[in-house]
Design a protein around this motif. Structure first.
Motif, PDB file in Angstrom:
ATOM      1  N   GLU A  27      -4.170   7.169  -0.919  1.00  0.00           N
ATOM      2  CA  GLU A  27      -3.473   5.889  -0.831  1.00  0.00           C
ATOM      3  C   GLU A  27      -3.940   4.965  -1.946  1.00  0.00           C
TER       4      GLU A  27
ATOM      5  N   LYS B 207      -5.283   4.242  10.966  1.00  0.00           N
ATOM      6  CA  LYS B 207      -5.246   5.534  10.291  1.00  0.00           C
ATOM      7  C   LYS B 207      -3.928   6.263  10.555  1.00  0.00           C
TER       8      LYS B 207
ATOM      9  N   SER C 141       0.817   5.384   0.532  1.00  0.00           N
ATOM     10  CA  SER C 141       0.041   6.554   0.944  1.00  0.00           C
ATOM     11  C   SER C 141       0.888   7.801   0.703  1.00  0.00           C
TER      12      SER C 141
ATOM     13  N   ARG D 281      -1.142   4.752   8.548  1.00  0.00           N
ATOM     14  CA  ARG D 281      -1.207   5.059   7.115  1.00  0.00           C
ATOM     15  C   ARG D 281      -0.852   6.511   6.808  1.00  0.00           C
ATOM     16  N   TYR D 282      -1.002   7.370   7.801  1.00  0.00           N
ATOM     17  CA  TYR D 282      -0.691   8.782   7.604  1.00  0.00           C
ATOM     18  C   TYR D 282       0.293   9.235   8.694  1.00  0.00           C
TER      19      TYR D 282
ATOM     20  N   TYR E 164       1.433  11.941   1.499  1.00  0.00           N
ATOM     21  CA  TYR E 164       1.114  13.092   2.359  1.00  0.00           C
ATOM     22  C   TYR E 164       1.738  14.352   1.772  1.00  0.00           C
TER      23      TYR E 164
ATOM     24  N   LYS F  67       0.859  -1.180   0.000  1.00  0.00           N
ATOM     25  CA  LYS F  67       0.000   0.000   0.000  1.00  0.00           C
ATOM     26  C   LYS F  67       0.895   1.230   0.000  1.00  0.00           C
TER      27      LYS F  67
ATOM     28  N   PRO G 280      -4.825  13.552   1.968  1.00  0.00           N
ATOM     29  CA  PRO G 280      -4.060  12.296   1.955  1.00  0.00           C
ATOM     30  C   PRO G 280      -4.702  11.271   1.027  1.00  0.00           C
TER      31      PRO G 280
END
Length: 651
Positions: free
Chosen positions: A487, A563, A477, A566-567, A479, A475, A485
């Motif tokens: 992904e 979350k 992502s 992922r960020y 920023y 995956k 954001p």
């Protein structure tokens, strides 16, 4: 009446003959005399016996002696009779026979049925990879050597200026006994002189002390040349030892060179009566012995193992090389080079034929994914017992390929192209969704399928990013302080196509204080003039006068952990509250305990504490006003909570 009696006696005699023939065939099969069992079962089938067990044993007998033309027809008949209850082993051997006969496409169809636990897209990727390897062309120049005979010659090893190998040639032993498996002579060890890269055609026995009436094969020597490890049938004082099925298994023996003679022949302590150990290979330091075995604890029929050898020549317990190397089928003939390259043969890894040769590099006891050596080392038949010199890039191996001089032949080779597996990578670009313009100053994060971050990079001035990868699911992502954001999940297949391209489209943050993001993520909490966005996440609730994390709260917190993972450039603020029962001072402390407890849960699951602030507000910020009216227990519960505010940082 006489005719009836005659018919009766003929029928009875035929039944007795069939029973006698079946008993004889089963006896040959049980003791692994497959040349004779194949002949006996074939006679039964010719007489009309189509019992599935007879068909299977007949097919297996021909398979074991490499008569694939006869085996494939019998497997096909068996499969047609038992379509609803196909045996996995039968399917595998049928597919192998088809491959040996050059029917690759049909073989792949049956192998896919055999590998039913592998997703179709993954299985097809392995076929594509083999085709890609084939298109790379030959990586070796090979030569059939002068020492080969019409019988089996294999198992090369270098000893001083000699090539040591095994042979079953009758011409090398006038009174050689025959091995029941394939009706060839028993294997002995032989030697010939090796000058530079040329073998002498003169072949003589290697050692009268080591050669016996049983098999000797597959040798390896210590670097001082004073100890040999070799494979021999299980025996004691020259007499074979049999397992519970009256079959003599193979074991690894050692011997020491004393005054020019090999003495002190000793069976190694990890050998067994009911399983085989064979194909020894020493590492450069001589403190580890690799071998193949079907001992208890294998993943397949034969696995690769090693044992440690200490300074007192004591052996450790056998260590299985693991699932990266071993499969549910055969792994045999290991050879470990001075630079830590492990070569071995397998019919479990995707290959061009029956046994293919593979290479894996060993670093700190970690084995890289096996690399198929490709053409012309590997063929549609058996290719095995390869040895390799890292410096000269030369070596020897054995094969029963077509157009050889005999059963198994020894070939020399020179490597002419690098032995390098496919280097997979993802290359991509971050662009504006509206106009396809590259977005610079973006950080791209790479996560594995478990959600763990494995890499990150700042895109270059053209918005491009690049990561080296292994096959798997990932995956990405993105920023950027000026974008929402984004992904994307993608899969890299091990199919020989090294480059994966990904285009990540992102939305710019609108000047109207990120209304689009707010609509996606939740209701606005606070929006400031400097572009910082705060929005609600599902809150968690607490029991009366408690600050422990409840089971229902853990579900929401685990979603929050995902979350935040992922960020990674987003921080979080925790605000915790109480109902209005109790003193103001007590409630402020209780709310702080709830905030701290919430924060600790996140930190324990890998979120850096520097990304979190946690503050208790006591009873000062209720969601339900319990001052102007009497609140119910349900309304008090709404006030006992932790709320989350996500901060999208501006840089």
């Amino acid at each position: 009446m006489k005719k009836i009696v005659i018919i009766y006696f003929i029928t009875t005699l035929s039944i007795f003959a069939q029973e006698s023939q079946l008993k004889k065939a089963n006896k040959y099969f049980k003791i692994a005399s497959f040349e004779k069992s194949a002949e006996a079962y074939a006679a039964l089938i010719s007489d009309g016996n189509t019992d599935p067990l007879v068909l299977k044993k007949a097919a297996d007998s021909y398979y074991y002696i490499s008569d694939f033309e006869k085996a494939v027809g019998l497997y096909k008949t068996l499969i047609d009779k038992q379509k609803e209850s196909l045996d996995d082993q039968c399917i595998f051997r049928y597919a192998q026979c088809l491959k040996a006969l050059g029917k690759t496409e049909e073989s792949n169809t049956w192998m896919q049925l055999y590998e039913k636990e592998i997703p179709e897209v993954v299985y097809k990727a392995t076929i594509e990879k083999l085709e890609t390897i084939k298109k790379q062309g030959n990586k070796f120049e090979i030569k059939n050597e002068v020492i080969n005979t019409p019988q089996s010659d294999f198992g090369p090893a270098i000893y001083k200026d000699k090539l040591i190998f095994s042979s079953a040639s009758k011409s090398r032993g006038l009174f050689s006994r025959k091995y029941k498996w394939n009706d060839q002579a028993y294997l002995d060890l032989y030697q010939t002189t090796l000058t530079n890269t040329t073998l002498d055609s003169t072949v003589v026995p290697f050692s009268k002390e080591l050669n016996s009436k049983l098999h000797e094969a597959d040798v390896t020597f210590t670097k001082d040349g004073k100890r040999i490890y070799f494979t021999r049938n299980n025996s004691e004082n020259g007499k074979r030892k049999k397992d519970d099925n009256k079959v003599t298994q193979l074991s690894i023996y050692s011997a020491d060179l004393v005054d020019g003679k090999w003495t002190n022949i000793t069976s190694l302590p990890f050998n067994g009566l009911n399983y085989s150990t064979m194909h020894p290979s020493l590492n450069k330091e001589n403190n580890r012995l690799y071998f193949s075995s079907d001992m208890p604890g294998t993943l397949g029929s034969f696995d690769l193992f090693y044992v440690t050898i200490d300074t007192n020549d004591s052996f450790g317990k056998p260590i299985n090389l693991g699932e990266e190397i071993n499969t549910k089928n055969r792994e045999q003939f290991p050879f470990i080079s001075n630079e830590g390259k492990l070569f071995f043969s397998s019919d479990g890894h995707p290959g061009f034929g029956l046994l293919d040769v593979f290479m894996s590099e060993v670093k700190d006891d970690v084995y890289t994914k096996p690399l198929n050596l490709g053409l012309p080392i590997n063929t549609n038949l058996d290719d095995f017992s390869l040895i390799y010199n890292d410096t000269s890039k030369r070596g020897f191996f054995a094969s029963n390929r077509e157009n050889g001089k005999g059963d198994d032949d020894i070939y020399s080779f020179l490597q002419i192209a690098p032995l390098q597996d496919f280097q997979y990578y993802v290359q991509g670009i971050v662009i504006d969704e509206e106009n396809d313009v590259p977005i610079t100053e973006s950080t791209v994060f790479l996560f594995d399928e478990k959600g763990d971050k494995i890499n990150e990079m700042l895109v270059n001035e053209t918005g491009n990013f690049y990561f080296d990868l292994q096959p798997g699911t990932y995956k990405i992502s993105v920023y950027n302080p000026n974008t929402i954001p984004a992904e994307k999940t993608f899969t890299v297949l091990d199919n020989g196509t090294t480059k994966t391209e990904q285009i990540i489209k992102v939305k710019r943050i609108p000047k109207t204080f990120l209304e689009e993001l707010i609509a996606e993520e939740g209701d606005p909490k606070v929006i400031t003039d400097n572009g910082v966005l705060m929005f609600d996440l599902p809150e968690i609730l607490f029991d009366f006068d408690k600050f422990n994390i409840r089971a229902d709260a853990k579900v929401h917190l685990d979603q929050l952990v995902d979350k935040l993972n992922r960020y990674p450039l987003i921080n979080i603020a925790i605000g915790s509250h109480t109902d209005n029962r109790g003193t103001e001072e007590y409630n402020r402390q209780l709310s702080q305990d709830r905030a701290t407890s919430t924060m600790n849960y996140l930190v324990e699951r890998g979120i850096n504490a520097s990304r979190i602030t946690a503050e208790g507000f006591g009873e000062s910020k209720p969601k339900v006003d319990c001052i102007d009216h009497q609140c119910s227990d349900e309304e008090h519960q709404i006030n006992r909570r932790s709320e989350f505010v996500i901060l999208v940082k501006q840089e």
